[in-house]
Design an enzyme around this catalytic site. Structure first.
Site, PDB file in Angstrom:
ATOM      1  N   ASP A  92      23.429  22.105  52.095  1.00  0.00           N
ATOM      2  CA  ASP A  92      22.508  22.297  53.213  1.00  0.00           C
ATOM      3  C   ASP A  92      22.366  20.993  54.006  1.00  0.00           C
ATOM      4  OD1 ASP A  92      21.656  24.996  52.158  1.00  0.00           O
ATOM      5  OD2 ASP A  92      21.061  23.719  50.492  1.00  0.00           O
ATOM      6  N   HIS A 135      16.685  25.959  47.760  1.00  0.00           N
ATOM      7  CA  HIS A 135      17.986  26.234  48.377  1.00  0.00           C
ATOM      8  C   HIS A 135      18.012  27.713  48.785  1.00  0.00           C
ATOM      9  CE1 HIS A 135      22.237  26.637  49.073  1.00  0.00           C
ATOM     10  NE2 HIS A 135      22.312  27.558  48.159  1.00  0.00           N
TER      11      HIS A 135
HETATM   12  N1  LIG Z   1      23.393  25.513  45.471  1.00  0.00           N
HETATM   13  C1  LIG Z   1      24.303  25.747  46.404  1.00  0.00           C
HETATM   14  O1  LIG Z   1      24.325  25.082  47.439  1.00  0.00           O
HETATM   15  C2  LIG Z   1      25.341  26.826  46.247  1.00  0.00           C
HETATM   16  C3  LIG Z   1      26.332  26.975  47.228  1.00  0.00           C
HETATM   17  C4  LIG Z   1      27.287  27.968  47.067  1.00  0.00           C
HETATM   18  C5  LIG Z   1      27.254  28.796  45.953  1.00  0.00           C
HETATM   19  N2  LIG Z   1      26.272  28.648  45.029  1.00  0.00           N
HETATM   20  C6  LIG Z   1      26.235  29.487  43.819  1.00  0.00           C
HETATM   21  O2  LIG Z   1      27.245  29.055  42.941  1.00  0.00           O
HETATM   22  C7  LIG Z   1      27.581  30.093  42.042  1.00  0.00           C
HETATM   23  C8  LIG Z   1      29.077  30.257  41.886  1.00  0.00           C
HETATM   24  O3  LIG Z   1      29.668  30.621  43.100  1.00  0.00           O
HETATM   25  P1  LIG Z   1      31.194  31.093  43.152  1.00  0.00           P
HETATM   26  O4  LIG Z   1      31.456  31.436  44.585  1.00  0.00           O
HETATM   27  O5  LIG Z   1      32.072  30.122  42.482  1.00  0.00           O
HETATM   28  O6  LIG Z   1      31.106  32.435  42.322  1.00  0.00           O
HETATM   29  P2  LIG Z   1      32.278  33.206  41.541  1.00  0.00           P
HETATM   30  O7  LIG Z   1      31.728  34.538  41.251  1.00  0.00           O
HETATM   31  O8  LIG Z   1      33.568  33.083  42.259  1.00  0.00           O
HETATM   32  O9  LIG Z   1      32.422  32.391  40.182  1.00  0.00           O
HETATM   33  C9  LIG Z   1      31.415  32.320  39.229  1.00  0.00           C
HETATM   34  C10 LIG Z   1      32.056  32.193  37.867  1.00  0.00           C
HETATM   35  O10 LIG Z   1      31.007  31.973  36.924  1.00  0.00           O
HETATM   36  C11 LIG Z   1      31.336  32.680  35.759  1.00  0.00           C
HETATM   37  N3  LIG Z   1      30.141  32.864  34.911  1.00  0.00           N
HETATM   38  C12 LIG Z   1      29.188  33.816  34.984  1.00  0.00           C
HETATM   39  N4  LIG Z   1      28.298  33.675  33.998  1.00  0.00           N
HETATM   40  C13 LIG Z   1      28.681  32.590  33.290  1.00  0.00           C
HETATM   41  C14 LIG Z   1      28.167  31.950  32.149  1.00  0.00           C
HETATM   42  N5  LIG Z   1      27.073  32.397  31.531  1.00  0.00           N
HETATM   43  N6  LIG Z   1      28.815  30.868  31.673  1.00  0.00           N
HETATM   44  C15 LIG Z   1      29.921  30.410  32.272  1.00  0.00           C
HETATM   45  N7  LIG Z   1      30.474  30.999  33.343  1.00  0.00           N
HETATM   46  C16 LIG Z   1      29.851  32.065  33.867  1.00  0.00           C
HETATM   47  C17 LIG Z   1      31.939  33.973  36.279  1.00  0.00           C
HETATM   48  O11 LIG Z   1      32.689  34.631  35.275  1.00  0.00           O
HETATM   49  C18 LIG Z   1      32.808  33.451  37.421  1.00  0.00           C
HETATM   50  O12 LIG Z   1      34.095  33.100  36.985  1.00  0.00           O
HETATM   51  C19 LIG Z   1      26.858  31.317  42.575  1.00  0.00           C
HETATM   52  O13 LIG Z   1      25.658  31.485  41.837  1.00  0.00           O
HETATM   53  C20 LIG Z   1      26.535  30.935  44.000  1.00  0.00           C
HETATM   54  O14 LIG Z   1      25.411  31.650  44.482  1.00  0.00           O
HETATM   55  C21 LIG Z   1      25.328  27.670  45.164  1.00  0.00           C
HETATM   56  C1  LIG Z   2      14.989  30.279  46.065  1.00  0.00           C
HETATM   57  O1  LIG Z   2      16.329  30.051  46.409  1.00  0.00           O
HETATM   58  C2  LIG Z   2      17.273  30.777  45.647  1.00  0.00           C
HETATM   59  C3  LIG Z   2      18.649  30.279  45.991  1.00  0.00           C
HETATM   60  O2  LIG Z   2      18.843  29.125  45.246  1.00  0.00           O
HETATM   61  C4  LIG Z   2      17.112  32.247  45.899  1.00  0.00           C
HETATM   62  O3  LIG Z   2      18.049  32.981  45.112  1.00  0.00           O
HETATM   63  C5  LIG Z   2      15.687  32.615  45.499  1.00  0.00           C
HETATM   64  O4  LIG Z   2      15.473  33.988  45.778  1.00  0.00           O
HETATM   65  C6  LIG Z   2      14.672  31.751  46.228  1.00  0.00           C
HETATM   66  N1  LIG Z   2      13.362  32.027  45.653  1.00  0.00           N
HETATM   67  C7  LIG Z   2      12.491  32.898  46.152  1.00  0.00           C
HETATM   68  C8  LIG Z   2      11.243  33.114  45.367  1.00  0.00           C
HETATM   69  O5  LIG Z   2      12.687  33.490  47.203  1.00  0.00           O
END
Ligand SMILES: NC(=O)c1ccc[n+]([C@@H]2O[C@H](COP(=O)([O-])OP(=O)(O)OC[C@H]3O[C@@H](n4cnc5c(N)ncnc54)[C@H](O)[C@@H]3O)[C@@H](O)[C@H]2O)c1
Ligand SMILES: *[C@@H]1O[C@H](CO)[C@@H](O)[C@H](O)[C@H]1NC(C)=O
Ligand SMILES: *[C@@H]1O[C@H](CO)[C@@H](O)[C@H](O)[C@H]1NC(C)=O
Ligand SMILES: CC(=O)N[C@H]1CO[C@H](CO)[C@@H](O)[C@@H]1O
Length: 333
Positions: free
Chosen positions: A159, A187
């Site tokens: 972000d 986030h």
């Molecule tokens: N914080 C951020 O800025 C941000 C940004 C983008 C994505 N995300 C999040 O990151 C995560 C991953 O995104 P992605 O696009 O790589 O998803 P994806 O679905 O391509 O990959 C996720 C992987 O995690 C694995 N997984 C699920 N449960 C697991 C566990 N208990 N232990 C180990 N591995 C497990 C799945 O099998 C899969 O291979 C999602 O939750 C997404 O919302 C966060």
């Molecule tokens: C806070 O952000 C997350 C993404 O990290 C989102 O999934 C979640 O719903 C948000 N929390 C609430 C209470 O809306």
């Protein structure tokens, strides 16, 4: 050369990891002189896919990469870790209720927190990426009581980078010339991208973003909503969520923890709030501006907050408090 460090990536068969692992393995995060052992955790049905990722990492012939360990076992994955990047989480499935999704994630991060507590080094740096990142990070920290809470953080750098880039594009300058944007809070779409303390460098001179952009309506309106909604916009266009940019942000975040932030510069990170900064309630993982030195972050204190900002910071905090309380009720059972 130094001894290899042990770095875990979870969700290692997923799309973020596919961009992330190459950058880590070639030295972008921990340095060009730091050999690595990569531990890759995913769930059992993904092990065949993970084998393909391991083959590709081997085929990169990278000098720093000493060993790659694919596994579905926490006791293998979390052993003696120096750094852990927790990307894998339970994704939202068709018809799944928010509450059930949170419950599933609490179970995952409770278990991974306990594994960190039991198997990792006490100095391990933990970055949580899997959503809901802030609350998952809090649950992980709470489940690893023998590791300092300061060693846990969650990703809001994507972000932060989005905000930086939006301002830079508006001014027609490289993203590098824009510093000290702030992402406050969760986030999610209630996050508050704040440019009141942002500096834009024009011909070598630092100026406030408001003076350079000269469009307060945009900075207080469309700029904020563009950053807040950027994740959704990428999904709409790509039919997949942000992966390349998420991986880049993870690298920026962990590299800054490892080597520190530049003088006069701060970055955004979800970190533990002890209730002493900017009126944010305690016991939350909330995104703040931080500086990092000697692998230790410090919240940037004393920034002036106007009423416009205050209201937005409180709204995103309220969302996190509610989510925390629900998550903690699941933790007990
Ligand atoms: N914080 C951020 O800025 C941000 C940004 C983008 C994505 N995300 C999040 O990151 C995560 C991953 O995104 P992605 O696009 O790589 O998803 P994806 O679905 O391509 O990959 C996720 C992987 O995690 C694995 N997984 C699920 N449960 C697991 C566990 N208990 N232990 C180990 N591995 C497990 C799945 O099998 C899969 O291979 C999602 O939750 C997404 O919302 C966060
Ligand atoms: C806070 O952000 C997350 C993404 O990290 C989102 O999934 C979640 O719903 C948000 N929390 C609430 C209470 O809306
Ligand atoms: C850096 O941190 C380590 C471990 O936390 C500590 O032992 C050391 O004294 C610190 N060094 C400086 C220069 O603050
Ligand atoms: C990033 C961070 O705050 N790291 C801390 C982790 O915990 C150790 C003690 O085990 C501290 O020395 C680090 O500063």
């Amino acid at each position: 050369m130094a001894d290899p460090i042990r770095v875990l990536v979870t969700g290692a068969a997923g799309q973020i990891a596919y961009s992330l692992l190459y950058s880590i393995a070639k030295g972008d995060v921990f340095g060009k002189d730091q050999p690595l052992i990569l531990l890759l955790l995913d769930i059992t049905p993904m092990l065949p896919v993970l084998d393909g990722v391991v083959m590709e990492l081997q085929d990169c012939a990278l000098p720093l990469l000493r060993e790659v360990v694919p596994t579905d076992k926490e006791e293998v994955a979390f052993k003696d870790l120096d750094a852990a990047i927790l990307v894998g989480s339970m994704p939202r499935k068709e018809g799944m209720e928010r509450k059930d999704l949170l419950k599933a994630n609490v179970a995952i991060f409770k278990s991974q927190g306990a594994a960190l507590d039991k198997y990792a080094k006490k100095t391990v740096k933990v970055l949580v990426v899997g959503n809901p990142a802030n609350t998952n990070c809090l649950i992980t920290a709470k489940s690893a009581p023998s590791i300092p809470k300061e060693n846990f953080s969650c990703l809001t750098r994507l972000d932060h980078n989005r905000a930086r880039s939006q301002v830079a594009m508006r001014c027609g300058i490289p993203a590098d010339n824009v510093r000290n944007v702030i992402i406050w809070g969760n986030h999610s779409s209630t996050q508050y991208p704040d440019v009141h303390h942002c500096k834009v460098s024009v011909k070598g001179e630092d100026k406030p973003a408001f003076d350079v952009v000269k469009d307060d309506t945009w900075l207080k309106g469309d700029f904020i909503s563009t950053v807040q909604q950027r994740g959704a916009a990428v999904i709409k266009a790509r039919k997949l969520s942000s992966a390349m940019s998420a991986a880049k942000a993870i690298c920026d975040h962990m590299r800054d923890i490892w080597t520190g932030t530049a003088e006069g510069e701060f970055v955004s990170m979800g970190v533990y709030s002890s209730g002493n900064s900017y009126g944010v309630p305690d016991d939350l993982i909330y995104s703040f501006p931080v500086t990092i030195k000697n692998k230790t972050w410090k919240i940037v204190e004393g920034l002036e907050i106007n009423d416009f900002s205050r209201a937005k910071m409180e709204a995103t905090a309220a969302e996190l408090v509610e989510e925390r309380d629900t998550a903690i009720s699941f933790l007990a059972v």
